[in-house]
Design a protein around this motif. Structure first.
Motif, mmCIF file in Angstrom:
data_model
loop_
_atom_site.group_PDB
_atom_site.id
_atom_site.type_symbol
_atom_site.label_atom_id
_atom_site.label_comp_id
_atom_site.label_asym_id
_atom_site.label_seq_id
_atom_site.Cartn_x
_atom_site.Cartn_y
_atom_site.Cartn_z
ATOM 1 N N LEU B 99 0.828 -1.207 0.000
ATOM 2 C CA LEU B 99 0.000 0.000 0.000
ATOM 3 C C LEU B 99 0.863 1.258 0.000
ATOM 4 C CD1 LEU B 99 -2.881 1.095 0.142
ATOM 5 C CD2 LEU B 99 -2.681 1.079 2.638
ATOM 6 N N THR B 111 -6.219 0.574 -6.000
ATOM 7 C CA THR B 111 -6.046 0.715 -4.547
ATOM 8 C C THR B 111 -7.320 0.300 -3.825
ATOM 9 O OG1 THR B 111 -4.491 2.539 -4.827
ATOM 10 C CG2 THR B 111 -5.545 2.330 -2.689
ATOM 11 N N PHE B 114 -7.747 -3.324 -3.766
ATOM 12 C CA PHE B 114 -6.786 -3.854 -2.810
ATOM 13 C C PHE B 114 -7.333 -3.736 -1.390
ATOM 14 C CE2 PHE B 114 -2.950 -3.595 -0.161
ATOM 15 C CZ PHE B 114 -2.164 -4.619 -0.680
ATOM 16 N N GLY B 117 -10.086 -6.063 -0.692
ATOM 17 C CA GLY B 117 -9.536 -7.405 -0.451
ATOM 18 C C GLY B 117 -9.074 -7.551 0.986
ATOM 19 N N LEU B 118 -8.370 -6.551 1.476
ATOM 20 C CA LEU B 118 -7.926 -6.579 2.870
ATOM 21 C C LEU B 118 -9.117 -6.695 3.811
ATOM 22 C CD1 LEU B 118 -5.166 -3.786 3.133
ATOM 23 C CD2 LEU B 118 -4.847 -6.254 2.916
ATOM 24 N N ALA B 167 -10.169 -3.119 14.785
ATOM 25 C CA ALA B 167 -9.445 -1.901 14.387
ATOM 26 C C ALA B 167 -8.991 -2.008 12.933
ATOM 27 C CB ALA B 167 -8.249 -1.668 15.300
ATOM 28 N N HIS B 168 -8.542 -3.192 12.547
ATOM 29 C CA HIS B 168 -8.136 -3.390 11.152
ATOM 30 C C HIS B 168 -9.301 -3.082 10.211
ATOM 31 C CE1 HIS B 168 -4.605 -5.192 12.774
ATOM 32 N NE2 HIS B 168 -4.266 -5.875 11.714
ATOM 33 N N TRP B 171 -10.110 0.558 10.038
ATOM 34 C CA TRP B 171 -9.121 1.248 9.200
ATOM 35 C C TRP B 171 -9.427 1.028 7.721
ATOM 36 C CZ3 TRP B 171 -5.422 -1.437 6.115
ATOM 37 C CH2 TRP B 171 -4.559 -0.591 5.413
ATOM 38 N N GLU B 174 -12.385 3.294 6.827
ATOM 39 C CA GLU B 174 -11.938 4.679 6.752
ATOM 40 C C GLU B 174 -11.144 4.920 5.463
ATOM 41 O OE1 GLU B 174 -9.679 6.191 10.272
ATOM 42 O OE2 GLU B 174 -8.093 6.517 8.785
ATOM 43 N N SER B 175 -10.246 3.979 5.155
ATOM 44 C CA SER B 175 -9.382 4.146 3.988
ATOM 45 C C SER B 175 -10.178 4.045 2.699
ATOM 46 C CB SER B 175 -8.290 3.082 3.998
ATOM 47 O OG SER B 175 -7.520 3.185 5.171
ATOM 48 N N ARG B 178 -12.008 7.206 2.099
ATOM 49 C CA ARG B 178 -11.111 8.268 1.688
ATOM 50 C C ARG B 178 -10.705 8.127 0.223
ATOM 51 N NH1 ARG B 178 -7.545 11.916 4.766
ATOM 52 N NH2 ARG B 178 -8.321 11.348 6.825
ATOM 53 N N VAL B 179 -10.411 6.914 -0.163
ATOM 54 C CA VAL B 179 -9.977 6.690 -1.542
ATOM 55 C C VAL B 179 -11.154 6.790 -2.493
ATOM 56 C CG1 VAL B 179 -8.935 5.046 -3.137
ATOM 57 C CG2 VAL B 179 -8.016 5.290 -0.837
ATOM 58 N N ARG B 182 -12.042 10.021 -3.905
ATOM 59 C CA ARG B 182 -11.183 10.564 -4.960
ATOM 60 C C ARG B 182 -11.262 9.775 -6.256
ATOM 61 N NH1 ARG B 182 -5.468 12.567 -3.011
ATOM 62 N NH2 ARG B 182 -5.934 13.425 -0.956
#
Lengths: 205, 205
Positions: B99, B111, B114, B117-118, B167-168, B171, B174-175, B178-179, B182
């Motif tokens: 990342l 991204t 990705f 997937g996580l 928490a993972h 995250w 959140e990510s 954010r992505v 955009r």
DNA sequence: GCGTCCATGTAAACGGTTACATGATTGC
DNA sequence: GCAATCATGTAACCGTTTACATGGACGC
């Protein structure tokens, strides 16, 4: 082989083995670490594969250095790694293994000290990461919402570290509270200790 | 050497290498993993040090097995490990390295895939841990508040896994948000579709 | 001149993974 | 009879750590 690819990633800008070590410690420490004794031979191997090339260059301070830079083949390799699926290595936590078996000791105050040690460790790492974030934020007025796409990725990786560590600390707090509620002296000081029947249950001898 | 000590910890009850492998997979997977090909030689080494001893025994199903059990020396070694300071191994996350450099690709939709997937990976692990917790809770009416001290430690280790994975996933959410904000197509399929905020909020599968 | 940092390495050992090999017992 | 599971291992390799070794350049 992640180290190989991390080095390729870092070598978008030419750097020496010694430089790379500094980059690891400064920017990457929260998700990867590497020793110089591993970096140097790895660089040689990568050069053997034509993924990087090197030349000698003067240093600002100290002796001359060997500057490595990415080749087109190396770049292709990097892109192919980035394009692949996420790589999960299984995570191992020795301290959790210790905690898992710590009931053996039959001493909740010891557990409490152990957990407080963990909390200290995690808060220190968290503080380090936060200061890294602050330094970044101070240096770039676009941080974090208007960062260019490229830096956004770096930011996301950093956020993972922050959120994870915050969760670690929360877990410590929760655990400490839970154990303290059972510990004979509420986990404070060494005085005011009540004798419990569980004192017999210890394992050591 | 944590594997050595984990084996000592597990061998409070006699077990064969094969049994131990099952214990790793069933109860310990969230903080340690071990292959049979590593377990067998390790057991031999531990026996060489007199920390464990073995005898042949019948199996309920299948051929005879080699049952290992802890010796007093082994128990002392275990206690000394448990009494020592927390052992931190530095954590390495290949997927974060990917990342970190993924800005190179210049493709936010990639991204996004990705990160999704996580998220899938982490929610699957989280579900597995939750079902482990549920199984435990169902089997023991004292779970979790009135567990005996010994099991409390096991519970704390499990909680760490749960909180970490939550928490993972947070995250990831959140990510992704954010992505997606955009990405040219808001990160949804091929057609452009507007993201509702409620889309992110589910953590529970 | 001495200590600190800059810079590059080698060697041995360690912990873990992958692949391979073998065979007994049980349930279908 | 055959597949699945139970059971125990070996060998080669890989990535990482620890210890060791060497020396140049700079600041005090």
């Amino acid at each position: 082989m992640s180290l190989d690819h991390i080095l390729l990633g870092l070598l978008r800008e030419p750097a020496s083995g010694y430089d790379l070590k500094r980059l690891f410690d400064e920017r990457i420490a929260h998700f990867w670490a590497a020793e110089l004794s591993q970096i140097y031979p790895t660089l040689k191997r990568l050069e053997g594969r034509r993924w990087i090339r090197s030349r000698s260059a003067a240093s600002m301070r100290g002796p001359r250095k060997r500057l490595y830079h990415l080749t087109p083949e190396g770049r292709r390799e990097l892109v192919s790694w980035l394009s692949g699926p996420p790589r999960y290595g299984d995570e191992r936590f020795s301290y959790l293994a210790q905690l898992f078996f710590m009931g053996e000791l039959g001493d909740l105050n010891r557990t409490l000290r152990f957990l407080r040690g963990l909390r200290e460790h995690f808060t220190a790492k968290l503080a380090a990461l936060r200061s890294l974030e602050r330094m970044w934020g101070d240096a770039d007025p676009r941080y974090p919402d208007r960062l260019p796409d490229e830096d956004l990725h770096v930011h996301l990786a950093l956020r993972k570290g922050l959120l994870s560590l915050e969760a670690h600390v929360s877990w410590c707090d929760e655990s400490i509270a839970r154990v303290a509620a059972r510990a004979p002296d509420h986990g404070r000081g060494r005085r005011s200790r009540v004798v419990r029947k569980s004192d017999n249950r210890r394992l050591h001898e």
